[in-house]
Design a protein around this motif. Sequence first.
Motif, PDB file in Angstrom:
ATOM      1  N   GLU A  13      -1.405  -4.127 -17.221  1.00 26.39           N
ATOM      2  CA  GLU A  13      -0.612  -3.833 -16.025  1.00 26.39           C
ATOM      3  C   GLU A  13       0.144  -2.507 -16.078  1.00 26.39           C
ATOM      4  OE1 GLU A  13       1.873  -7.170 -15.182  1.00 26.39           O
ATOM      5  OE2 GLU A  13       0.184  -8.454 -14.594  1.00 26.39           O
ATOM      6  N   SER A  14       0.691  -2.165 -17.246  1.00 24.72           N
ATOM      7  CA  SER A  14       1.488  -0.936 -17.364  1.00 24.72           C
ATOM      8  C   SER A  14       0.765   0.032 -18.295  1.00 24.72           C
ATOM      9  CB  SER A  14       2.885  -1.268 -17.909  1.00 24.72           C
ATOM     10  OG  SER A  14       3.548  -2.175 -17.052  1.00 24.72           O
ATOM     11  N   VAL A  15       0.093   1.007 -17.704  1.00 23.37           N
ATOM     12  CA  VAL A  15      -0.756   1.920 -18.487  1.00 23.37           C
ATOM     13  C   VAL A  15      -0.488   3.366 -18.085  1.00 23.37           C
ATOM     14  CG1 VAL A  15      -3.108   2.476 -19.242  1.00 23.37           C
ATOM     15  CG2 VAL A  15      -2.577   0.143 -18.470  1.00 23.37           C
ATOM     16  N   GLN A  16      -0.274   4.202 -19.086  1.00 23.98           N
ATOM     17  CA  GLN A  16      -0.173   5.643 -18.843  1.00 23.98           C
ATOM     18  C   GLN A  16      -1.501   6.269 -19.258  1.00 23.98           C
ATOM     19  OE1 GLN A  16       2.500   8.287 -21.207  1.00 23.98           O
ATOM     20  NE2 GLN A  16       3.393   8.752 -19.211  1.00 23.98           N
ATOM     21  N   PHE A  17      -2.232   6.788 -18.285  1.00 20.35           N
ATOM     22  CA  PHE A  17      -3.524   7.422 -18.544  1.00 20.35           C
ATOM     23  C   PHE A  17      -3.301   8.910 -18.798  1.00 20.35           C
ATOM     24  CE2 PHE A  17      -4.380   3.663 -16.059  1.00 20.35           C
ATOM     25  CZ  PHE A  17      -5.528   3.133 -16.635  1.00 20.35           C
ATOM     26  N   ASN A  43      -6.129   7.247 -23.343  1.00 24.29           N
ATOM     27  CA  ASN A  43      -6.655   8.619 -23.332  1.00 24.29           C
ATOM     28  C   ASN A  43      -8.098   8.587 -22.847  1.00 24.29           C
ATOM     29  OD1 ASN A  43      -4.402   8.724 -25.595  1.00 24.29           O
ATOM     30  ND2 ASN A  43      -4.723  10.787 -24.798  1.00 24.29           N
ATOM     31  N   VAL A  44      -8.414   9.513 -21.952  1.00 22.84           N
ATOM     32  CA  VAL A  44      -9.724   9.538 -21.292  1.00 22.84           C
ATOM     33  C   VAL A  44     -10.326  10.939 -21.398  1.00 22.84           C
ATOM     34  CG1 VAL A  44     -10.961   9.068 -19.138  1.00 22.84           C
ATOM     35  CG2 VAL A  44      -8.790   7.947 -19.561  1.00 22.84           C
ATOM     36  N   GLN A  72      -6.195  19.529 -27.333  1.00 20.52           N
ATOM     37  CA  GLN A  72      -5.934  19.260 -28.759  1.00 20.52           C
ATOM     38  C   GLN A  72      -5.338  17.871 -28.961  1.00 20.52           C
ATOM     39  OE1 GLN A  72      -5.129  21.971 -26.869  1.00 20.52           O
ATOM     40  NE2 GLN A  72      -4.072  23.463 -28.143  1.00 20.52           N
ATOM     41  N   VAL A  73      -4.651  17.350 -27.956  1.00 19.56           N
ATOM     42  CA  VAL A  73      -3.976  16.060 -28.066  1.00 19.56           C
ATOM     43  C   VAL A  73      -4.892  14.925 -27.586  1.00 19.56           C
ATOM     44  CG1 VAL A  73      -1.760  14.920 -27.621  1.00 19.56           C
ATOM     45  CG2 VAL A  73      -1.913  17.375 -27.430  1.00 19.56           C
ATOM     46  N   ASN A  74      -6.067  15.287 -27.100  1.00 16.17           N
ATOM     47  CA  ASN A  74      -6.975  14.292 -26.514  1.00 16.17           C
ATOM     48  C   ASN A  74      -8.220  14.083 -27.369  1.00 16.17           C
ATOM     49  OD1 ASN A  74      -7.194  12.475 -24.349  1.00 16.17           O
ATOM     50  ND2 ASN A  74      -8.611  13.804 -23.244  1.00 16.17           N
ATOM     51  N   SER A  75      -8.098  14.352 -28.663  1.00 11.42           N
ATOM     52  CA  SER A  75      -9.283  14.355 -29.533  1.00 11.42           C
ATOM     53  C   SER A  75      -9.910  12.972 -29.703  1.00 11.42           C
ATOM     54  CB  SER A  75      -8.951  14.962 -30.898  1.00 11.42           C
ATOM     55  OG  SER A  75      -7.845  14.299 -31.466  1.00 11.42           O
ATOM     56  N   VAL A  76      -9.103  11.906 -29.615  1.00  9.41           N
ATOM     57  CA  VAL A  76      -9.652  10.547 -29.751  1.00  9.41           C
ATOM     58  C   VAL A  76     -10.638  10.270 -28.613  1.00  9.41           C
ATOM     59  CG1 VAL A  76      -9.083   8.095 -29.565  1.00  9.41           C
ATOM     60  CG2 VAL A  76      -7.777   9.546 -31.110  1.00  9.41           C
ATOM     61  N   ALA A  77     -10.203  10.519 -27.375  1.00  7.86           N
ATOM     62  CA  ALA A  77     -11.076  10.280 -26.219  1.00  7.86           C
ATOM     63  C   ALA A  77     -12.264  11.238 -26.224  1.00  7.86           C
ATOM     64  CB  ALA A  77     -10.281  10.431 -24.924  1.00  7.86           C
TER      65      ALA A  77
END
Length: 283
Positions: free
Chosen positions: A196-200, A136-137, A246-251
């Motif tokens: 190698e396998s990352v969903q941003f 998460n960014v 709302q789902v990106n609060s950590v980043a």
Amino acid sequence: MLHFHNLINEVEDDVHAFFTCASAQSSWQAAGLSSVLGSAACQQGSAADRVFALCRNEDYATIGRVAMLLWSIWHNRNDKIWNVNVRSPNQIGRAAFDQWNEWIAVHKLRSNDDHDVPPVSTIQWEKPRIGWLKCNVDAAFFVGAGRTAMGACFRNSSGEFMAGITQWQQLTLSTEEGEAWALLQAMNEAKSRGFESVQFESDSQVLVDAIRTKRRGNSEFLSIVNEIILVMLSCVNFEVKFIRRQVNSVAHTLARAANSWTSFRRFEIIPSCIELLIFNEMQ
């Protein structure tokens, strides 16, 4: 009589309030619309003339974003007069940008006309599939300090913290540029760690759409988008997805905290500011 005359001269008209004053121009920039403000359509006539000229010259999404920004400027002006509650130009522009993204996301969810539009994620953070990481960014903008910051958090398929970074630079970027820069830094970090396998995941619809459609252009925003696309060509298991704020609060929390730390920080152990958020999203 002279004093009264001065008061008349200082009355703000709608062109000044929405288009020409320094505060309004900063709001346009923060909303990623400075190129629209600089277009020929915005240079002459009344406020209504300029809006109608924009409607004739710009695409649907741009007109929608402009309308949201004008509403945000007007709402702030009334708030200032009646509630003595003032937001910074950057906050006004950012709010307009975010509200348009939310509106269009909901609109696309409700519309069955366009089956090519990928579904917008639910309002709950989702763990990545087995064998993948999720990153998460988010970007944060500190106008007073003249800084743009970012935060990124990598988690595994159990939702456990794997790594994180924060970074800030002494540069005031537009919202679009800041979100793109943040994603590029996160991708470079993933590459350097050998992930190698990352969903941003980013909460910038404009950014995700620009990557998906491989938008071309010579703006600073699109040059960063082009760099992101080049990274994704070399890292075939890098994916980018739009999620709601709302789902990106950590980043978001990491990006805000970045301003309190040194200009670049890597985390191998979970920072305390996101501990509870990550624990809740693991459930």
